[in-house]
Structures are given as structure tokens and as C-alpha cells.
Scaffold this motif. Structure first.
Motif, PDB file in Angstrom:
ATOM      1  N   ALA A 156       0.830  -1.209   0.000  1.00  0.00           N
ATOM      2  CA  ALA A 156       0.000   0.000   0.000  1.00  0.00           C
ATOM      3  C   ALA A 156       0.863   1.257   0.000  1.00  0.00           C
ATOM      4  CB  ALA A 156      -0.923  -0.006   1.211  1.00  0.00           C
ATOM      5  N   ALA A 157       1.964   1.229   0.769  1.00  0.00           N
ATOM      6  CA  ALA A 157       2.854   2.394   0.828  1.00  0.00           C
ATOM      7  C   ALA A 157       3.444   2.688  -0.546  1.00  0.00           C
ATOM      8  CB  ALA A 157       3.963   2.157   1.844  1.00  0.00           C
ATOM      9  N   THR A 159       2.107   1.857  -3.444  1.00  0.00           N
ATOM     10  CA  THR A 159       1.020   2.305  -4.322  1.00  0.00           C
ATOM     11  C   THR A 159       0.663   3.758  -4.057  1.00  0.00           C
ATOM     12  OG1 THR A 159       0.147   0.047  -4.368  1.00  0.00           O
ATOM     13  CG2 THR A 159      -1.332   1.795  -5.082  1.00  0.00           C
ATOM     14  N   ALA A 160       0.603   4.136  -2.778  1.00  0.00           N
ATOM     15  CA  ALA A 160       0.270   5.525  -2.429  1.00  0.00           C
ATOM     16  C   ALA A 160       1.287   6.489  -3.001  1.00  0.00           C
ATOM     17  CB  ALA A 160       0.196   5.672  -0.913  1.00  0.00           C
ATOM     18  N   SER A 161       2.553   6.124  -2.941  1.00  0.00           N
ATOM     19  CA  SER A 161       3.601   6.970  -3.498  1.00  0.00           C
ATOM     20  C   SER A 161       3.518   7.019  -5.017  1.00  0.00           C
ATOM     21  CB  SER A 161       4.970   6.454  -3.062  1.00  0.00           C
ATOM     22  OG  SER A 161       6.004   7.183  -3.687  1.00  0.00           O
ATOM     23  N   HIS A 162       3.305   5.852  -5.630  1.00  0.00           N
ATOM     24  CA  HIS A 162       3.245   5.779  -7.094  1.00  0.00           C
ATOM     25  C   HIS A 162       2.171   6.701  -7.653  1.00  0.00           C
ATOM     26  CE1 HIS A 162       3.413   3.966 -11.109  1.00  0.00           C
ATOM     27  NE2 HIS A 162       2.091   3.915 -11.058  1.00  0.00           N
ATOM     28  N   PHE A 199      10.147   4.872   0.579  1.00  0.00           N
ATOM     29  CA  PHE A 199       8.998   4.463  -0.222  1.00  0.00           C
ATOM     30  C   PHE A 199       8.286   5.670  -0.844  1.00  0.00           C
ATOM     31  CE2 PHE A 199       9.812   0.406   1.381  1.00  0.00           C
ATOM     32  CZ  PHE A 199       8.916  -0.534   0.895  1.00  0.00           C
ATOM     33  N   GLY A 200       8.811   6.864  -0.620  1.00  0.00           N
ATOM     34  CA  GLY A 200       8.267   8.046  -1.268  1.00  0.00           C
ATOM     35  C   GLY A 200       7.269   8.846  -0.465  1.00  0.00           C
ATOM     36  N   ALA A 225       3.753  18.375  -1.565  1.00  0.00           N
ATOM     37  CA  ALA A 225       2.848  18.161  -2.692  1.00  0.00           C
ATOM     38  C   ALA A 225       3.271  16.919  -3.464  1.00  0.00           C
ATOM     39  CB  ALA A 225       2.855  19.376  -3.613  1.00  0.00           C
ATOM     40  N   GLY A 226       2.289  16.094  -3.805  1.00  0.00           N
ATOM     41  CA  GLY A 226       2.568  14.908  -4.591  1.00  0.00           C
ATOM     42  C   GLY A 226       3.062  13.720  -3.803  1.00  0.00           C
ATOM     43  N   LYS A 227       3.066  13.845  -2.450  1.00  0.00           N
ATOM     44  CA  LYS A 227       3.501  12.722  -1.624  1.00  0.00           C
ATOM     45  C   LYS A 227       2.464  12.430  -0.538  1.00  0.00           C
ATOM     46  CE  LYS A 227       8.570  13.110  -1.916  1.00  0.00           C
ATOM     47  NZ  LYS A 227       9.811  13.171  -1.105  1.00  0.00           N
TER      48      LYS A 227
END
Length: 274
Positions: A156-157, A159-162, A199-200, A225-227
């Protein structure tokens, strides 16, 4: 709410957590006491959610991944008017909806949880849905540090970053104890901050019992932003009851009569000096 009002509210919540766990003779006392300040700040100062608007597509979502500490969630939902507090007198009784893990049969509960490691995945799905539906709502989830070794968290971590889900905030109730020992001994996940950053995620650490720090962190979302954002909230298992604090036996320990009365007396004294 002011910090003083939040502090008083948390003591009142702790009294209720103990009242209903004692009455049910079941519950996860230590973890409910460690996370209640986080829930207090979320529901009284952060979340855009109400009993009347719970089915609005624009509401914020809160998902409690550490579902075994549902007593904390129940007392907050009752206080916010999602259901009559008297309902909690049936906690863990036959045919009661107020069972030992969150269920959507209880008004105000977003998702059934309790199988550890599922809440973050559910939250990522909700955050993606907000993007697809072009909605501005935010998604919050509370994890226990003891559930972090579950592999679904790390899927999940990633995917959330992606998907750059900066509408998602995860909070870790980092009380450093789980059912079978200290998290560092059972399955060490330190350094949690560096792992999530790799993991971003954008990460901040706070004292999970400090209302000013919690308020400031939530007001700063998203951290980048974006994370996706992660708040590592350092807490104490059994917080607020001196003989329970940082004691593993209170993971799901239930106080006897003398212990219950001593705990309530200690909390009454705390109210007097606020």
C-alpha cells in the motif's frame, strides 16, 4: 477546540474507555488509551465528518487499521453524536453491534477492520477513488506500530507513493508495545521514518499526547505536494493511568474493581487540575 478543551476531553474519553471495558469485561485497554489523544484531535479539530453528513460523498474518511482498539473510536463517535452513548453498555454482548473490532453496522465506522495490515490498503483505495471522482476529501488512517511487519502495508505504501496520493495521511500509534512484547524485539521495523521516506512518503514525528504538535502536523497537510503524508506519533501504552503505562499486560488487560476505581480516581484528579 482549544488545547485546554482538548486536554479535558481526552481525560473524559479515558474515563469512558475504562468504564465500558470494565463493564464488558473485555477490550484492548492499553492501545485505546495510547491513541485516544490522536482521535480526539482528529474528530474535534480536523475531520470534515458528522453524523448528519456521514453519507456525503464529500466527507473526510477515517479508517482505523488498528481495529482492536475500537473502544477509543466508539467513545469518540458516541461523543460526536453518531449514536447514543448508552448503546456502549452492550459492548461485546451477544447480538450487539458494538463488538471488539470496527464494523460498518455501527454508524460512523467507515470500514470493517481488525485483520492487521488492511487499513492502509483500504485507505489508499479511498484516496484513489477521491482522485477518480475529482473530490477534495481527505483520507486518514491510524496504524499500530505492531502491525507494520504485515506485507500489505508496504504494498500500500508503494502504491500511495506511485499515485502521488497527497490526499492521504497515515498516523502510526507508536507505543512500542504489542501483544507479545516490545515491537523492537518481536519484529523490529526501525527506522520507521527512513523506511517510509524511501517508499516516497513525507514524514513527520510528533509527541502523540501533545495537542499542539498534533494540531500543527494536521494543519500542515500535505507535508509535500505529490507525496502521501505519515505522522509517527510517539505514544505510551496505557497513557493516563500510572500503573498501566508502558506495561505489556494491559494490551488487552481488563481492570478489576479496585484497579478500575483507582484509575477513575486518578483521572478525576487530572480533571481537577486542568
Amino acid at each position: 477546540m482549544t488545547e485546554k478543551e482538548l486536554k479535558r476531553k481526552s481525560v473524559e474519553y479515558r474515563k469512558k474507555i475504562l468504564k465500558y471495558i470494565y463493564g464488558a469485561k473485555a477490550g484492548h485497554t492499553g492501545g485505546s488509551l495510547s491513541c485516544i489523544d490522536i482521535l480526539n484531535v482528529l474528530y474535534n479539530s480536523v475531520l470534515n465528518v458528522s453524523p448528519e453528513g456521514f453519507h456525503s460523498p464529500d466527507r473526510d474518511r477515517y479508517i482505523q487499521s488498528k481495529g482492536h482498539c475500537v473502544e477509543a473510536l466508539y467513545v469518540v463517535l458516541a461523543d460526536k453524536g453518531f449514536f447514543p452513548e448508552k448503546d456502549l453498555e452492550t459492548l461485546c454482548q451477544y447480538k450487539s453491534h458494538y463488538i471488539g473490532h470496527p464494523t460498518r453496522k455501527v454508524h460512523g465506522v467507515e470500514q470493517n477492520t481488525g485483520a492487521l495490515g488492511h487499513g492502509l490498503s483500504l485507505s489508499v483505495g479511498n484516496a484513489i477513488a477521491a482522485r477518480l471522482d475529482q473530490k477534495a476529501y481527505r483520507v486518514f488512517t491510524l496504524l499500530g506500530d505492531g502491525e507494520l511487519p504485515e506485507g500489505s502495508n508496504w504494498e500500500a505504501a508503494l502504491t500511495a507513493s506511485h499515485y502521488k496520493l497527497d490526499n492521504l495521511c497515515a498516523i502510526i500509534d507508536n507505543n512500542k508495545l504489542q501483544i507479545s512484547g516490545r515491537t523492537i524485539d518481536v519484529c523490529n521495523t526501525d527506522p520507521i521514518d527512513k523506511k517510509f521516506e524511501s517508499f516516497g512518503w513525507a514524514v513527520r514525528e510528533v509527541d502523540g499526547h501533545d495537542y499542539a504538535q498534533l494540531l500543527e502536523a494536521f494543519a500542515s497537510l500535505p507535508f509535500e505536494a505529490g507525496k502521501p503524508s505519515l505522522i509517527i506519533a510517539h505514544t505510551v501504552k496505557g497513557k493516563g493511568i500510572s500503573y498501566m503505562e508502558d506495561q505489556i499486560k494491559w494490551h488487552h488487560g481488563v481492570p478489576g474493581e479496585d484497579q478500575y476505581l483507582a484509575a477513575q480516581s486518578e483521572l478525576d484528579q487530572a480533571l481537577e487540575i486542568i
